[in-house]
Design a protein around this motif. Structure first.
Motif, PDB file in Angstrom:
ATOM      1  N   LEU A 239      -3.339   6.486   0.834  1.00  0.00           N
ATOM      2  CA  LEU A 239      -3.620   6.077  -0.532  1.00  0.00           C
ATOM      3  C   LEU A 239      -5.018   6.522  -0.954  1.00  0.00           C
ATOM      4  O   LEU A 239      -5.215   7.024  -2.060  1.00  0.00           O
ATOM      5  CB  LEU A 239      -3.483   4.566  -0.669  1.00  0.00           C
ATOM      6  CG  LEU A 239      -3.919   3.954  -2.011  1.00  0.00           C
ATOM      7  CD1 LEU A 239      -3.072   4.524  -3.151  1.00  0.00           C
ATOM      8  CD2 LEU A 239      -3.808   2.432  -1.957  1.00  0.00           C
TER       9      LEU A 239
ATOM     10  N   SER B 197      -5.737   9.132  -3.927  1.00  0.00           N
ATOM     11  CA  SER B 197      -6.489   8.620  -5.080  1.00  0.00           C
ATOM     12  C   SER B 197      -7.729   9.461  -5.353  1.00  0.00           C
ATOM     13  O   SER B 197      -8.077   9.730  -6.510  1.00  0.00           O
ATOM     14  CB  SER B 197      -6.885   7.163  -4.836  1.00  0.00           C
ATOM     15  OG  SER B 197      -5.744   6.348  -4.676  1.00  0.00           O
TER      16      SER B 197
ATOM     17  N   ALA C  47       0.616   4.290  -2.675  1.00  0.00           N
ATOM     18  CA  ALA C  47       0.441   5.699  -2.330  1.00  0.00           C
ATOM     19  C   ALA C  47       1.518   6.551  -3.002  1.00  0.00           C
ATOM     20  O   ALA C  47       1.244   7.658  -3.484  1.00  0.00           O
ATOM     21  CB  ALA C  47       0.488   5.878  -0.811  1.00  0.00           C
TER      22      ALA C  47
ATOM     23  N   THR D 242       0.816  -1.210   0.000  1.00  0.00           N
ATOM     24  CA  THR D 242       0.000   0.000   0.000  1.00  0.00           C
ATOM     25  C   THR D 242       0.849   1.259   0.000  1.00  0.00           C
ATOM     26  O   THR D 242       0.515   2.256  -0.641  1.00  0.00           O
ATOM     27  CB  THR D 242      -0.945   0.001   1.223  1.00  0.00           C
ATOM     28  OG1 THR D 242      -1.766  -1.162   1.177  1.00  0.00           O
ATOM     29  CG2 THR D 242      -1.815   1.235   1.232  1.00  0.00           C
ATOM     30  N   THR D 243       1.945   1.225   0.721  1.00  0.00           N
ATOM     31  CA  THR D 243       2.832   2.386   0.739  1.00  0.00           C
ATOM     32  C   THR D 243       3.368   2.699  -0.652  1.00  0.00           C
ATOM     33  O   THR D 243       3.424   3.862  -1.064  1.00  0.00           O
ATOM     34  CB  THR D 243       3.997   2.150   1.705  1.00  0.00           C
ATOM     35  OG1 THR D 243       3.485   1.961   3.021  1.00  0.00           O
ATOM     36  CG2 THR D 243       4.950   3.337   1.700  1.00  0.00           C
TER      37      THR D 243
ATOM     38  N   GLY E 240       2.229  13.783  -0.945  1.00  0.00           N
ATOM     39  CA  GLY E 240       2.106  12.332  -0.847  1.00  0.00           C
ATOM     40  C   GLY E 240       3.452  11.644  -0.779  1.00  0.00           C
ATOM     41  O   GLY E 240       3.667  10.727   0.015  1.00  0.00           O
TER      42      GLY E 240
END
Length: 451
Positions: free
Chosen positions: A90, A94, A32, A28-29, A73
């Protein structure tokens, strides 16, 4: 620059989210970070493409999005925040990215040609415009600056004064020599030295862009946008050092790089609180507060507070009851007021607003500039357009308070000018056509152009 289809931007974002969904939580990092990189690329692309050589409101909005959404981000990925999980970071990135793609695809793609022309200045500088600009700067420094409680008036007068000096000193005659930009730079330097006390760095950036928007109508205009992009990095480093919180230091909401990064972080926090049922729906309360932002609190002690103050109990609860004000991107304000439907509603409202401002910019430069009224109206559009940086950063209240105060100063100047001209039997209407500059019967001719 070759156009990238808007479907490709959607596809790239969707691919990142799909890869994240098929991978473990540790990915997930990286997702992002990928969305942040796409946000920077999208914002820069719109900035360069929209309007050709000329800087547009959509371009300014997009460049601000690249900084407050994309750069922020990446910074938060490299410097994880204790307040935000990678999943919500994230999600926040998004949502901002998808909204930007939609606004570009639906509202801005076909509107760049109308504002790609250069402004038509008179053959000589507008003496009356420069006089008004210098008077406003002098009043801001020597009069309003020394009166307690009039800081916002001082800042607004100084801001407007610098813009008017920049507009008034441009000309289409033999003004291609190297000194054509000196008055604008000198006026900006006075503002920075005497009216910028270290707070309100976005104001300084907005003023610099307003001046550059005027100067990019010169023959060197094609170099302005690339030069601006090159200066973004060093500019962030320099501005982050003000108040002592720079890159690599502990994140501060009030100082240094914290004011650039914290809006995205705060938006992610609001998303988490919304899904946890901890964020009430304000039903437009902060937009109503923005509508009365210019009403002095001394006259209305119970005047509604702005979005930044509303955020404090949710973002910085330990500072509730103080003068603290937080930022959570424009998306955060729509989420705060209307929940997830607000994020959808934001797209058409913001897309139409920005396109409308660009239409005003096109109209302001469609007729020859040079008369005091034409220059004042052009300055008004510049001020309203560059103010969208505040809109991206924290929402409507800051935009209304800052840009609104500057527009109020311009309205007062225009009202006084109209009154004086009415008494003298002259008109402020700008002339047009091949007979430019107009004669006294066809429009106001500045003293510097009347022979």
């Amino acid at each position: 620059m070759r156009a990238v289809p808007t479907t490709a931007w959607f596809a790239a974002g969707a691919a990142v989210l799909a890869a994240d969904a098929l991978s473990g939580i540790e990915a997930t990092t990286y997702a992002a970070a990928a969305i942040a990189v796409l946000s920077i690329a999208l914002g820069v692309t719109i900035f360069l493409r929209h309007g050709g050589e000329q800087i547009t409101v959509a371009g300014i909005y997009s460049l601000a999005f690249a900084v407050f959404g994309g750069f922020a981000g990446i910074y938060l990925v490299l410097n994880p925040s204790a307040q935000v999980t990678p999943g919500y970071l994230l999600a926040a990135g998004s949502i901002a990215y998808a909204g930007q793609v939609l606004m570009w695809a639906i509202f801005w793609t076909g509107s760049g040609g109308a504002v790609a022309r250069r402004a038509v200045f008179a053959d000589r500088p507008s003496v009356s415009t420069v006089i008004v600009g210098v008077a406003l700067i002098a009043g801001a420094v020597f009069v309003f600056g020394g009166i307690p409680g009039l800081g916002i008036v001082s800042a607004a007068c100084g801001f407007v004064g610098v813009v008017l000096v920049a507009v008034g000193t441009q000309c289409a005659g033999p003004g291609r020599r190297m000194l054509w930009c000196v008055p604008s730079i000198a006026a900006f330097a006075v503002y920075y030295t005497h009216l910028f006390g270290g707070w309100g760095r976005i104001v300084v950036v907005s003023l610099a862009i307003a001046v550059v928007m005027v100067l990019c109508h010169r023959p060197v205009g094609r170099f302005v946008k690339p030069a601006m992009l090159v200066s973004v990095g060093p500019g962030l480093v320099a501005l982050s050092q003000i108040h002592g919180s720079g890159f690599g230091s502990e994140l501060s909401r009030e100082r240094g790089i914290g004011s650039v990064v914290s809006p995205l972080e705060s938006f992610a926090v609001l998303l988490a609180q919304h899904f946890d049922g901890l964020l009430p729906v304000a039903f437009g309360r902060t937009f109503l507060a923005a509508a009365v932002a210019l009403v002095p609190r001394a006259f209305w002690p119970d005047k509604p507070v702005g979005f930044g103050a509303e955020l404090v109990p949710y973002i910085s609860p330990d500072l509730t009851g103080t003068a603290q004000s937080d930022a959570a991107l424009f998306q955060g304000e729509w989420l705060f007021n209307f929940g997830l439907p607000g994020l959808l509603l934001m797209v058409p409202v913001t897309g139409v607003l920005v396109r409308w401002l660009d239409d005003l910019l096109a109209r302001a430069t469609a007729r020859p500039l040079g008369t005091l009224q034409a220059n004042l109206l052009y300055a008004a559009v510049l001020i309203a357009g560059t103010g969208v940086i505040d809109l991206v950063w924290v929402g409507t209240f800051s935009y209304a308070a800052r840009a609104g105060a500057r527009l109020a100063v311009l309205a007062a100047v225009l009202a006084v000018a109209r009154l004086l001209r009415a008494r003298s039997g002259e008109t402020l209407e700008p002339g047009a056509g091949p007979g430019w500059p107009p004669t006294p019967t066809g429009g106001l001719v500045d003293a510097g152009r009347s022979g």
